[in-house]
Design an enzyme around this catalytic site. Structure first.
Site, PDB file in Angstrom:
ATOM      1  N   ASP A  83      -2.552  -2.029  10.794  1.00  0.00           N
ATOM      2  CA  ASP A  83      -1.401  -2.765  11.328  1.00  0.00           C
ATOM      3  C   ASP A  83      -1.665  -3.244  12.750  1.00  0.00           C
ATOM      4  O   ASP A  83      -1.350  -4.379  13.118  1.00  0.00           O
ATOM      5  CB  ASP A  83      -0.147  -1.882  11.318  1.00  0.00           C
ATOM      6  CG  ASP A  83       0.426  -1.696   9.930  1.00  0.00           C
ATOM      7  OD1 ASP A  83      -0.040  -2.384   9.003  1.00  0.00           O
ATOM      8  OD2 ASP A  83       1.328  -0.854   9.776  1.00  0.00           O
ATOM      9  N   ASP A  88       0.815  -1.218   0.000  1.00  0.00           N
ATOM     10  CA  ASP A  88       0.000   0.000   0.000  1.00  0.00           C
ATOM     11  C   ASP A  88       0.848   1.266   0.000  1.00  0.00           C
ATOM     12  O   ASP A  88       0.556   2.233  -0.712  1.00  0.00           O
ATOM     13  CB  ASP A  88      -1.008  -0.001   1.157  1.00  0.00           C
ATOM     14  CG  ASP A  88      -0.344  -0.139   2.522  1.00  0.00           C
ATOM     15  OD1 ASP A  88       0.905  -0.130   2.602  1.00  0.00           O
ATOM     16  OD2 ASP A  88      -1.078  -0.266   3.524  1.00  0.00           O
TER      17      ASP A  88
END
Length: 249
Positions: free
Chosen positions: A135, A113
């Site tokens: 995350d 990303d």
């Protein structure tokens, strides 16, 4: 060899092939690729920059391919949390080989990303916030999957919870240090390092259900490693923050 073990072997075979190409190209050109992202993040006690540079080099062509399509960085980020959930479900049910594959895809998406955002010029603070949030969730999902698998083993369940605590305390100490503009010891078990060792534990558990002479899967050893080293690193960081807050050097 079962399908889970075969999937792990295939992945490692591909990694070894890419590693061979990376090394040969480095010797032919006289230099190995270095990336600003890796230099900025820095290495750690158990994970060197050479491995991290190789990982970025391996997936960079795919990121460039995605940049020429209508795929957005946020779509890749959200796919990371989906793969993380699937990995957690596999781990919780004892399918460590499949859990490894799903966790690996989640980790690759996490790297993609940021690359995709840079290649497409779509970098912004909202994307950074989304990436950091995802995350944290993925970190929790993977370790929560381990906790569910070991739920009947009180000791190992406690180790899983300590690993979860250590991972989040390291993240918190990093954010606190940045807010206070204080340099803290880098230590061991930063997120990338924790992720890599968790992947290795899942891969080994997918191939060898139990350790030699022990009735435990290899992931058991990794969880102990994460629980001890991540909390030890977090304590060292908070000691530095405490001293800085008191004006000590």
């Amino acid at each position: 060899m079962g399908s889970e073990s075969l999937s792990v072997v295939v992945v490692f075979g591909l990694v070894l092939l890419l590693g061979l190409i990376y090394v040969v190209m480095g010797f032919v050109t006289g230099t190995f690729r270095h990336y600003e992202r890796v230099d900025r993040q820095g290495d750690s006690l158990l994970l060197g920059k050479s491995i991290m540079n190789f990982a970025v080099w391996s997936i960079e062509p795919f990121a460039r391919w995605l940049s020429r399509r209508s795929v957005t960085p946020n779509q890749i980020t959200l796919s990371s949390i989906l793969f993380g959930l699937l990995a957690a479900a596999c781990i919780a049910t004892g399918h460590f080989g499949y859990g490894f594959s799903m966790a690996l895809l989640s980790g690759v998406a996490d790297m993609l990303d940021g690359m995709l955002a840079r290649f497409t010029g779509k970098t912004d603070r909202s994307g950074v916030v989304l990436d950091s949030t995802v995350d944290r969730y993925v970190d929790f999902f993977l370790l929560a999957g381990c906790a569910l698998y070991f739920r009947d083993d009180v000791l190992t369940l406690g180790v899983c919870l300590m690993a979860i605590l250590g991972s989040f305390m390291i993240s918190y100490s990093t954010a606190k240090a940045e807010a206070m503009a204080v340099e803290v010891p880098r230590g061991a078990m930063k997120r990338t390092e924790r992720y890599v060792y968790l992947l290795l534990g899942l891969a080994a558990s997918g191939i060898w259900p139990t350790l030699w002479l022990l009735e435990q899967s290899p992931i058991w050893l990794v969880l102990w490693l994460l629980a001890i080293l991540s909390n030890w690193s977090a304590v060292n960081r908070f000691r530095a923050l405490y001293r800085a807050a008191k004006g000590e050097h």
